[in-house]
Design a protein around this motif. Structure first.
Motif, short mmCIF file in Angstrom:
data_model
loop_
_atom_site.label_atom_id
_atom_site.label_comp_id
_atom_site.label_asym_id
_atom_site.label_seq_id
_atom_site.Cartn_x
_atom_site.Cartn_y
_atom_site.Cartn_z
N ASP A 108 2.87 -92.36 46.69
CA ASP A 108 3.36 -92.76 45.38
C ASP A 108 3.52 -91.49 44.55
N GLN A 109 4.77 -91.09 44.33
CA GLN A 109 5.05 -89.91 43.51
C GLN A 109 5.85 -90.36 42.30
N PHE A 110 5.28 -90.18 41.12
CA PHE A 110 5.93 -90.63 39.87
C PHE A 110 6.33 -92.10 39.97
N LYS A 111 5.43 -92.92 40.54
CA LYS A 111 5.61 -94.37 40.65
C LYS A 111 6.72 -94.76 41.62
N TYR A 112 7.21 -93.82 42.40
CA TYR A 112 8.22 -94.13 43.41
C TYR A 112 7.57 -94.08 44.78
N PRO A 113 7.73 -95.13 45.59
CA PRO A 113 7.08 -95.14 46.90
C PRO A 113 7.91 -94.46 47.98
N TYR A 114 7.27 -93.63 48.75
CA TYR A 114 7.89 -93.00 49.91
C TYR A 114 7.15 -93.47 51.16
N TRP A 115 7.90 -93.63 52.24
CA TRP A 115 7.33 -94.16 53.48
C TRP A 115 7.62 -93.24 54.65
N GLY A 116 6.68 -93.21 55.58
CA GLY A 116 6.92 -92.54 56.83
C GLY A 116 7.60 -93.49 57.81
N GLN A 117 7.86 -92.97 59.01
CA GLN A 117 8.60 -93.76 59.99
C GLN A 117 7.68 -94.69 60.79
N GLY A 118 6.39 -94.48 60.68
CA GLY A 118 5.43 -95.33 61.36
C GLY A 118 4.98 -94.77 62.70
#
Length: 117
Positions: free
Chosen positions: A100-110
């Motif tokens: 969570d960076q500046f309320k924006y979610p980032y995801w990995g590929q799993g």
């Protein structure tokens, strides 16, 4: 652009251990300020929050993994970890890292974790 790369998944026997890593790179303002978490998904089921760690180091776990899994972070390496002990077959899932960076979610590929004898 932000990249989250998970590693450490694989096959483990019931009662065994695995340690997942998630390395963040790219447009990271300051990793230490970001809340990090691990989710998992089993086909046909909703994505489940497994563990989370705040920028201040506070941790939270789902009831299903509390006491068995430990989330930690190394801000110098822009990396978050998930130590998984006493693994059970029901822990089998694809595990995803979330930032969570500046309320924006980032995801990995799993990364796939399979617990089976």
């Amino acid at each position: 652009q932000v990249q989250l790369v998970e590693s450490g998944g694989g096959l483990a026997q019931p009662g065994g251990s695995l340690k997942l890593s998630c390395a963040a790179s790219g447009s990271i303002f300051r990793f230490s300020l970001n809340d990090m978490s691990w989710y998992r998904r089993v086909p046909g089921k909703e994505r489940e929050l497994v563990a989370a760690i705040t920028s201040g180091g506070d941790t939270n776990y789902s009831d299903s993994v509390r006491g068995r899994f430990t989330i930690s972070r190394d801000n110098a390496k822009n990396t978050v970890y998930l130590q998984m002990n006493s693994l059970k077959p029901e822990d089998t899932a694809v595990y995803y890292c979330n930032m969570d960076q500046f309320k924006y979610p980032y995801w990995g590929q799993g990364t796939q974790v399979t617990v089976s004898s």
